[in-house]
Motif scaffolding. Structure first.
Motif, PDB file in Angstrom:
ATOM      1  N   ASP A 226      27.087  45.068  40.077  1.00  0.00           N
ATOM      2  CA  ASP A 226      26.197  43.967  39.688  1.00  0.00           C
ATOM      3  C   ASP A 226      26.849  42.668  40.134  1.00  0.00           C
ATOM      4  O   ASP A 226      27.972  42.364  39.720  1.00  0.00           O
ATOM      5  CB  ASP A 226      25.995  43.945  38.172  1.00  0.00           C
ATOM      6  N   VAL A 227      26.157  41.944  40.991  1.00  0.00           N
ATOM      7  CA  VAL A 227      26.730  40.706  41.547  1.00  0.00           C
ATOM      8  C   VAL A 227      26.286  39.516  40.707  1.00  0.00           C
ATOM      9  O   VAL A 227      25.102  39.357  40.398  1.00  0.00           O
ATOM     10  CB  VAL A 227      26.268  40.497  43.011  1.00  0.00           C
ATOM     11  N   ASN A 228      27.264  38.697  40.319  1.00  0.00           N
ATOM     12  CA  ASN A 228      26.987  37.476  39.537  1.00  0.00           C
ATOM     13  C   ASN A 228      27.717  36.307  40.190  1.00  0.00           C
ATOM     14  O   ASN A 228      28.863  36.017  39.832  1.00  0.00           O
ATOM     15  CB  ASN A 228      27.521  37.632  38.102  1.00  0.00           C
TER      16      ASN A 228
ATOM     17  N   GLN B  38      31.286  38.043  54.789  1.00  0.00           N
ATOM     18  CA  GLN B  38      32.538  38.825  54.773  1.00  0.00           C
ATOM     19  C   GLN B  38      32.307  40.184  54.112  1.00  0.00           C
ATOM     20  O   GLN B  38      32.827  41.207  54.561  1.00  0.00           O
ATOM     21  CB  GLN B  38      33.630  38.072  53.990  1.00  0.00           C
ATOM     22  N   GLU B  39      31.514  40.174  53.050  1.00  0.00           N
ATOM     23  CA  GLU B  39      31.219  41.422  52.324  1.00  0.00           C
ATOM     24  C   GLU B  39      30.484  42.399  53.244  1.00  0.00           C
ATOM     25  O   GLU B  39      30.788  43.588  53.279  1.00  0.00           O
ATOM     26  CB  GLU B  39      30.346  41.081  51.111  1.00  0.00           C
ATOM     27  N   ARG B  40      29.536  41.885  53.987  1.00  0.00           N
ATOM     28  CA  ARG B  40      28.764  42.734  54.909  1.00  0.00           C
ATOM     29  C   ARG B  40      29.686  43.397  55.935  1.00  0.00           C
ATOM     30  O   ARG B  40      29.616  44.605  56.170  1.00  0.00           O
ATOM     31  CB  ARG B  40      27.702  41.893  55.615  1.00  0.00           C
ATOM     32  N   LYS B  41      30.578  42.592  56.523  1.00  0.00           N
ATOM     33  CA  LYS B  41      31.521  43.112  57.535  1.00  0.00           C
ATOM     34  C   LYS B  41      32.408  44.201  56.938  1.00  0.00           C
ATOM     35  O   LYS B  41      32.594  45.268  57.514  1.00  0.00           O
ATOM     36  CB  LYS B  41      32.404  41.972  58.044  1.00  0.00           C
ATOM     37  N   TYR B  42      32.968  43.899  55.764  1.00  0.00           N
ATOM     38  CA  TYR B  42      33.876  44.831  55.079  1.00  0.00           C
ATOM     39  C   TYR B  42      33.153  46.134  54.761  1.00  0.00           C
ATOM     40  O   TYR B  42      33.653  47.227  55.024  1.00  0.00           O
ATOM     41  CB  TYR B  42      34.379  44.144  53.813  1.00  0.00           C
ATOM     42  N   SER B  43      31.924  46.007  54.211  1.00  0.00           N
ATOM     43  CA  SER B  43      31.217  47.227  53.798  1.00  0.00           C
ATOM     44  C   SER B  43      30.750  48.035  55.009  1.00  0.00           C
ATOM     45  O   SER B  43      30.782  49.263  54.989  1.00  0.00           O
ATOM     46  CB  SER B  43      30.036  46.894  52.881  1.00  0.00           C
ATOM     47  N   GLN B  44      30.373  47.350  56.074  1.00  0.00           N
ATOM     48  CA  GLN B  44      29.903  48.096  57.252  1.00  0.00           C
ATOM     49  C   GLN B  44      31.047  48.835  57.929  1.00  0.00           C
ATOM     50  O   GLN B  44      30.858  49.935  58.462  1.00  0.00           O
ATOM     51  CB  GLN B  44      29.158  47.159  58.212  1.00  0.00           C
TER      52      GLN B  44
ATOM     53  N   ARG C  56      33.729  56.337  54.523  1.00  0.00           N
ATOM     54  CA  ARG C  56      34.147  56.315  53.115  1.00  0.00           C
ATOM     55  C   ARG C  56      33.078  55.728  52.194  1.00  0.00           C
ATOM     56  O   ARG C  56      33.030  56.038  51.019  1.00  0.00           O
ATOM     57  CB  ARG C  56      35.463  55.543  52.974  1.00  0.00           C
ATOM     58  N   TRP C  57      32.212  54.867  52.743  1.00  0.00           N
ATOM     59  CA  TRP C  57      31.100  54.303  51.955  1.00  0.00           C
ATOM     60  C   TRP C  57      29.848  55.053  52.417  1.00  0.00           C
ATOM     61  O   TRP C  57      29.217  54.701  53.405  1.00  0.00           O
ATOM     62  CB  TRP C  57      30.979  52.814  52.202  1.00  0.00           C
ATOM     63  N   VAL C  58      29.509  56.110  51.686  1.00  0.00           N
ATOM     64  CA  VAL C  58      28.523  57.088  52.151  1.00  0.00           C
ATOM     65  C   VAL C  58      27.077  56.622  51.936  1.00  0.00           C
ATOM     66  O   VAL C  58      26.197  56.891  52.754  1.00  0.00           O
ATOM     67  CB  VAL C  58      28.743  58.450  51.436  1.00  0.00           C
ATOM     68  N   HIS C  59      26.832  55.972  50.792  1.00  0.00           N
ATOM     69  CA  HIS C  59      25.486  55.450  50.500  1.00  0.00           C
ATOM     70  C   HIS C  59      25.605  54.034  49.959  1.00  0.00           C
ATOM     71  O   HIS C  59      26.540  53.728  49.206  1.00  0.00           O
ATOM     72  CB  HIS C  59      24.765  56.298  49.446  1.00  0.00           C
ATOM     73  N   LEU C  60      24.619  53.217  50.316  1.00  0.00           N
ATOM     74  CA  LEU C  60      24.521  51.850  49.784  1.00  0.00           C
ATOM     75  C   LEU C  60      23.039  51.559  49.572  1.00  0.00           C
ATOM     76  O   LEU C  60      22.278  51.444  50.542  1.00  0.00           O
ATOM     77  CB  LEU C  60      25.136  50.849  50.773  1.00  0.00           C
ATOM     78  N   TRP C  61      22.648  51.504  48.300  1.00  0.00           N
ATOM     79  CA  TRP C  61      21.228  51.321  47.955  1.00  0.00           C
ATOM     80  C   TRP C  61      21.052  50.107  47.057  1.00  0.00           C
ATOM     81  O   TRP C  61      21.815  49.919  46.096  1.00  0.00           O
ATOM     82  CB  TRP C  61      20.682  52.563  47.220  1.00  0.00           C
ATOM     83  N   ARG C  62      20.052  49.299  47.348  1.00  0.00           N
ATOM     84  CA  ARG C  62      19.703  48.169  46.495  1.00  0.00           C
ATOM     85  C   ARG C  62      18.975  48.676  45.254  1.00  0.00           C
ATOM     86  O   ARG C  62      18.158  49.614  45.353  1.00  0.00           O
ATOM     87  CB  ARG C  62      18.803  47.199  47.281  1.00  0.00           C
ATOM     88  N   VAL C  63      19.279  48.105  44.088  1.00  0.00           N
ATOM     89  CA  VAL C  63      18.502  48.356  42.875  1.00  0.00           C
ATOM     90  C   VAL C  63      17.305  47.413  42.919  1.00  0.00           C
ATOM     91  O   VAL C  63      17.486  46.186  43.032  1.00  0.00           O
ATOM     92  CB  VAL C  63      19.342  48.107  41.597  1.00  0.00           C
TER      93      VAL C  63
ATOM     94  N   GLU D  80      16.927  43.645  41.380  1.00  0.00           N
ATOM     95  CA  GLU D  80      18.193  43.153  40.818  1.00  0.00           C
ATOM     96  C   GLU D  80      19.174  42.852  41.951  1.00  0.00           C
ATOM     97  O   GLU D  80      19.088  43.458  43.025  1.00  0.00           O
ATOM     98  CB  GLU D  80      18.819  44.199  39.885  1.00  0.00           C
ATOM     99  N   TYR D  81      20.120  41.957  41.701  1.00  0.00           N
ATOM    100  CA  TYR D  81      21.182  41.722  42.686  1.00  0.00           C
ATOM    101  C   TYR D  81      22.298  42.715  42.369  1.00  0.00           C
ATOM    102  O   TYR D  81      23.382  42.361  41.894  1.00  0.00           O
ATOM    103  CB  TYR D  81      21.656  40.272  42.616  1.00  0.00           C
ATOM    104  N   SER D  82      21.969  43.987  42.600  1.00  0.00           N
ATOM    105  CA  SER D  82      22.847  45.101  42.244  1.00  0.00           C
ATOM    106  C   SER D  82      22.677  46.192  43.276  1.00  0.00           C
ATOM    107  O   SER D  82      21.647  46.260  43.960  1.00  0.00           O
ATOM    108  CB  SER D  82      22.456  45.682  40.881  1.00  0.00           C
TER     109      SER D  82
ATOM    110  N   PRO E 231      35.187  41.283  49.241  1.00  0.00           N
ATOM    111  CA  PRO E 231      35.134  39.821  49.098  1.00  0.00           C
ATOM    112  C   PRO E 231      34.341  39.374  47.864  1.00  0.00           C
ATOM    113  O   PRO E 231      34.654  38.336  47.260  1.00  0.00           O
ATOM    114  CB  PRO E 231      34.472  39.362  50.395  1.00  0.00           C
ATOM    115  N   LEU E 232      33.348  40.158  47.455  1.00  0.00           N
ATOM    116  CA  LEU E 232      32.566  39.797  46.260  1.00  0.00           C
ATOM    117  C   LEU E 232      33.185  40.331  44.970  1.00  0.00           C
ATOM    118  O   LEU E 232      32.627  40.111  43.885  1.00  0.00           O
ATOM    119  CB  LEU E 232      31.127  40.331  46.386  1.00  0.00           C
ATOM    120  N   PHE E 233      34.327  41.020  45.077  1.00  0.00           N
ATOM    121  CA  PHE E 233      34.927  41.654  43.888  1.00  0.00           C
ATOM    122  C   PHE E 233      35.082  40.699  42.699  1.00  0.00           C
ATOM    123  O   PHE E 233      34.780  41.069  41.564  1.00  0.00           O
ATOM    124  CB  PHE E 233      36.278  42.286  44.245  1.00  0.00           C
TER     125      PHE E 233
HETATM  126  O1  LIG Z   1      24.547  42.838  47.922  1.00  0.00           O
HETATM  127  C1  LIG Z   1      25.254  43.604  47.241  1.00  0.00           C
HETATM  128  O2  LIG Z   1      24.799  44.462  46.494  1.00  0.00           O
HETATM  129  C2  LIG Z   1      26.756  43.523  47.373  1.00  0.00           C
HETATM  130  C3  LIG Z   1      27.190  44.198  48.585  1.00  0.00           C
HETATM  131  C4  LIG Z   1      27.884  45.346  48.690  1.00  0.00           C
HETATM  132  C5  LIG Z   1      28.081  45.638  50.089  1.00  0.00           C
HETATM  133  C6  LIG Z   1      27.408  44.525  50.724  1.00  0.00           C
HETATM  134  O3  LIG Z   1      27.323  44.320  51.929  1.00  0.00           O
HETATM  135  O4  LIG Z   1      26.871  43.687  49.799  1.00  0.00           O
END
Ligand SMILES: O=C(O)CC1=CCC(=O)O1
Length: 92
Positions: free
Chosen positions: A8-10, A26-32, A39-46, A49-51, A72-74
């Motif tokens: 959950d991003v705040n 920076q977060e996008r680069k790191y996660s991609q 190692r990051w197998v799935h990434l789904w938006r809720v 929500e900004y989650s 970077p968003l930690f």
């Molecule tokens: O937007 C988000 O949910 C936070 C995030 C995780 C990986 C990314 O690129 O953004």
């Protein structure tokens, strides 16, 4: 090991748009990078929500912690980590 992680991003209300855009980029680069190395197998938006819900495939708790704390968003996220085990009825 597989882990389900809800993030959950705040972002602080007083963070400038410029700073927010830079951290998100920076977060996008790191996660991609982590998605590409498997190692990051799935990434789904809720929805609505900004989650996100993510699935990580890493060797142990320490590797997951290192990876998550390097996001970077930690500093601006609440996280819930759920370790996953194989379900006995799963066909694969
Ligand atoms: O937007 C988000 O949910 C936070 C995030 C995780 C990986 C990314 O690129 O953004």
């Amino acid at each position: 090991m597989l882990y389900l992680v809800r993030m959950d991003v705040n972002l602080p209300l007083d963070m400038s748009q410029e700073r927010a855009d830079a951290v998100k980029s920076q977060e996008r680069k790191y996660s991609q990078q982590l998605q590409r190395d498997g190692r990051w197998v799935h990434l789904w938006r809720v929805v609505g929500e900004y989650s996100n819900y993510s699935v990580f495939d890493v060797s142990d708790n320490d590797e997951l912690h290192e990876l998550l704390s390097g996001l970077p968003l930690f500093p601006y996220m609440d996280m819930k980590v759920t370790p996953l085990a194989k379900h006995p009825s799963a066909v694969d």
